[in-house]
Design a protein around this motif. Structure first.
Motif, PDB file in Angstrom:
ATOM      1  N   UNK A   1       0.824  -1.189   0.000  1.00 45.19           N
ATOM      2  CA  UNK A   1       0.000   0.000   0.000  1.00 45.19           C
ATOM      3  C   UNK A   1       0.864   1.248   0.000  1.00 45.19           C
ATOM      4  N   UNK A   2       1.878   1.272   0.859  1.00 39.45           N
ATOM      5  CA  UNK A   2       2.760   2.445   0.926  1.00 39.45           C
ATOM      6  C   UNK A   2       3.487   2.637  -0.404  1.00 39.45           C
ATOM      7  N   UNK A   3       3.950   1.540  -1.012  1.00 36.09           N
ATOM      8  CA  UNK A   3       4.641   1.633  -2.296  1.00 36.09           C
ATOM      9  C   UNK A   3       3.680   2.112  -3.385  1.00 36.09           C
ATOM     10  N   UNK A   4       2.462   1.615  -3.381  1.00 40.54           N
ATOM     11  CA  UNK A   4       1.465   2.034  -4.370  1.00 40.54           C
ATOM     12  C   UNK A   4       1.138   3.509  -4.243  1.00 40.54           C
ATOM     13  N   UNK A   5       1.163   3.993  -3.025  1.00 40.04           N
ATOM     14  CA  UNK A   5       0.826   5.394  -2.767  1.00 40.04           C
ATOM     15  C   UNK A   5       1.824   6.353  -3.413  1.00 40.04           C
ATOM     16  N   UNK A   6       3.080   5.934  -3.493  1.00 37.44           N
ATOM     17  CA  UNK A   6       4.118   6.843  -3.997  1.00 37.44           C
ATOM     18  C   UNK A   6       4.693   6.427  -5.356  1.00 37.44           C
ATOM     19  N   UNK A   7       4.095   5.424  -5.985  1.00 36.60           N
ATOM     20  CA  UNK A   7       4.624   4.909  -7.251  1.00 36.60           C
ATOM     21  C   UNK A   7       3.549   4.916  -8.318  1.00 36.60           C
ATOM     22  N   UNK A   8       3.961   5.199  -9.543  1.00 37.86           N
ATOM     23  CA  UNK A   8       3.043   5.210 -10.683  1.00 37.86           C
ATOM     24  C   UNK A   8       2.399   3.837 -10.853  1.00 37.86           C
ATOM     25  N   UNK A   9       1.082   3.770 -11.111  1.00 39.05           N
ATOM     26  CA  UNK A   9       0.403   2.478 -11.257  1.00 39.05           C
ATOM     27  C   UNK A   9       1.026   1.575 -12.329  1.00 39.05           C
ATOM     28  N   UNK A  10       1.554   2.144 -13.410  1.00 39.38           N
ATOM     29  CA  UNK A  10       2.198   1.315 -14.440  1.00 39.38           C
ATOM     30  C   UNK A  10       3.453   0.649 -13.907  1.00 39.38           C
ATOM     31  N   UNK A  11       4.212   1.363 -13.083  1.00 43.16           N
ATOM     32  CA  UNK A  11       5.401   0.771 -12.473  1.00 43.16           C
ATOM     33  C   UNK A  11       5.013  -0.332 -11.483  1.00 43.16           C
ATOM     34  N   UNK A  12       3.959  -0.113 -10.721  1.00 37.58           N
ATOM     35  CA  UNK A  12       3.473  -1.133  -9.783  1.00 37.58           C
ATOM     36  C   UNK A  12       3.055  -2.375 -10.556  1.00 37.58           C
ATOM     37  N   UNK A  13       2.299  -2.204 -11.632  1.00 43.12           N
ATOM     38  CA  UNK A  13       1.849  -3.335 -12.432  1.00 43.12           C
ATOM     39  C   UNK A  13       3.031  -4.107 -12.972  1.00 43.12           C
ATOM     40  N   UNK A  14       4.029  -3.406 -13.458  1.00 42.68           N
ATOM     41  CA  UNK A  14       5.217  -4.055 -13.998  1.00 42.68           C
ATOM     42  C   UNK A  14       5.956  -4.841 -12.914  1.00 42.68           C
ATOM     43  N   UNK A  15       6.115  -4.251 -11.738  1.00 43.00           N
ATOM     44  CA  UNK A  15       6.805  -4.925 -10.638  1.00 43.00           C
ATOM     45  C   UNK A  15       6.014  -6.154 -10.169  1.00 43.00           C
ATOM     46  N   UNK A  16       4.703  -5.993  -9.974  1.00 43.29           N
ATOM     47  CA  UNK A  16       3.874  -7.114  -9.524  1.00 43.29           C
ATOM     48  C   UNK A  16       3.896  -8.226 -10.564  1.00 43.29           C
ATOM     49  N   UNK A  17       3.852  -7.864 -11.842  1.00 47.39           N
ATOM     50  CA  UNK A  17       3.894  -8.868 -12.907  1.00 47.39           C
ATOM     51  C   UNK A  17       5.206  -9.655 -12.864  1.00 47.39           C
ATOM     52  N   UNK A  18       6.337  -8.956 -12.677  1.00 51.71           N
ATOM     53  CA  UNK A  18       7.630  -9.639 -12.562  1.00 51.71           C
ATOM     54  C   UNK A  18       7.647 -10.582 -11.364  1.00 51.71           C
ATOM     55  N   UNK A  19       7.148 -10.096 -10.228  1.00 48.74           N
ATOM     56  CA  UNK A  19       7.121 -10.916  -9.005  1.00 48.74           C
ATOM     57  C   UNK A  19       6.252 -12.149  -9.192  1.00 48.74           C
ATOM     58  N   UNK A  20       5.063 -11.966  -9.738  1.00 51.80           N
ATOM     59  CA  UNK A  20       4.147 -13.093  -9.909  1.00 51.80           C
ATOM     60  C   UNK A  20       4.706 -14.099 -10.916  1.00 51.80           C
ATOM     61  N   UNK A  21       5.359 -13.613 -11.960  1.00 52.47           N
ATOM     62  CA  UNK A  21       5.984 -14.511 -12.935  1.00 52.47           C
ATOM     63  C   UNK A  21       7.090 -15.320 -12.281  1.00 52.47           C
ATOM     64  N   UNK A  22       7.905 -14.662 -11.488  1.00 56.68           N
ATOM     65  CA  UNK A  22       9.009 -15.335 -10.780  1.00 56.68           C
ATOM     66  C   UNK A  22       8.461 -16.381  -9.812  1.00 56.68           C
ATOM     67  N   UNK A  23       7.464 -16.001  -9.030  1.00 60.14           N
ATOM     68  CA  UNK A  23       6.886 -16.940  -8.074  1.00 60.14           C
ATOM     69  C   UNK A  23       6.173 -18.090  -8.786  1.00 60.14           C
TER      70      UNK A  23
END
Length: 183
Positions: A1-23
């Motif tokens: 939540x804190x990261x989402x608050x200060x980060x562009x939604x496109x960057x969050x989507x990209x990071x979450x996508x990388x994490x979910x792909x890795x996991x």
């Protein structure tokens, strides 16, 4: 939540996508199936739709590997801590949802308990339930922790922190009973 608050939604989507792909790759490698991704949470299932005799061990090995990768690749994981809950038990694997959008998923007390274990897990930790610990104790080193008081549960949940996995899967005797009159 804190990261989402200060980060562009496109960057969050990209990071979450990388994490979910890795996991997801880790889950696949250990013979599990990604059941669903909800936001920044991933739910994996071991033993459905394909069962192995060591699904509990596979799940904990996958969890420890995900923790290792999250720690070593913290930049890719946005510097976030990954907390994991693993539980073993009887579930139903069936389609649910509105007509036209039904999806296979698992449901049951084991799933709910796993969610409670995950919520109670310390940062960068894998917390497991009683059945998981008992089924994988030959191959995984555990540390007992105080039972977890969890919403909706009548009694505290016995829990263990997974610390390390043996380098190779442990031998699993079929039975402790000796064979008599056989070579």
């Amino acid at each position: 939540t804190a990261l989402s608050e200060r980060t562009d939604p496109e960057e969050i989507r990209s990071m979450v996508d990388r994490c979910m792909s890795e996991m997801g790759q880790v889950v696949d490698r250990f013979g599990g199936t990604v059941d669903k991704v909800i936001g920044d949470a991933l739910m994996a299932v071991f033993g459905a739709p394909i069962a192995h005799e060591d699904d509990s061990e596979r799940a904990v090995r996958a969890a420890l590997e995900i923790q290792r990768r999250a720690s070593e690749q913290s930049h890719d994981f946005g510097g976030l801590c990954v907390s994991i809950g693993v539980n073993t038990g009887e579930v139903i694997f069936a389609p649910v949802g509105p007509h036209g959008r039904r999806e296979l998923t698992v449901m049951g007390d084991a799933v709910n308990t796993a969610a409670r274990l995950q919520a109670a897990a310390p940062p960068e930790a894998v917390l497991v339930g009683k059945e998981t610990q008992a089924a994988s104790a030959r191959a995984i080193t555990y540390e007992a922790v105080e039972p977890i008081l969890a919403k909706g549960k009548e009694a505290p949940i016995p829990a263990w922190l997974a610390r390390a996995a043996a380098s190779a899967p442990a031998e699993r005797p079929v039975s402790a009973a000796p064979f008599i009159g056989r070579d």
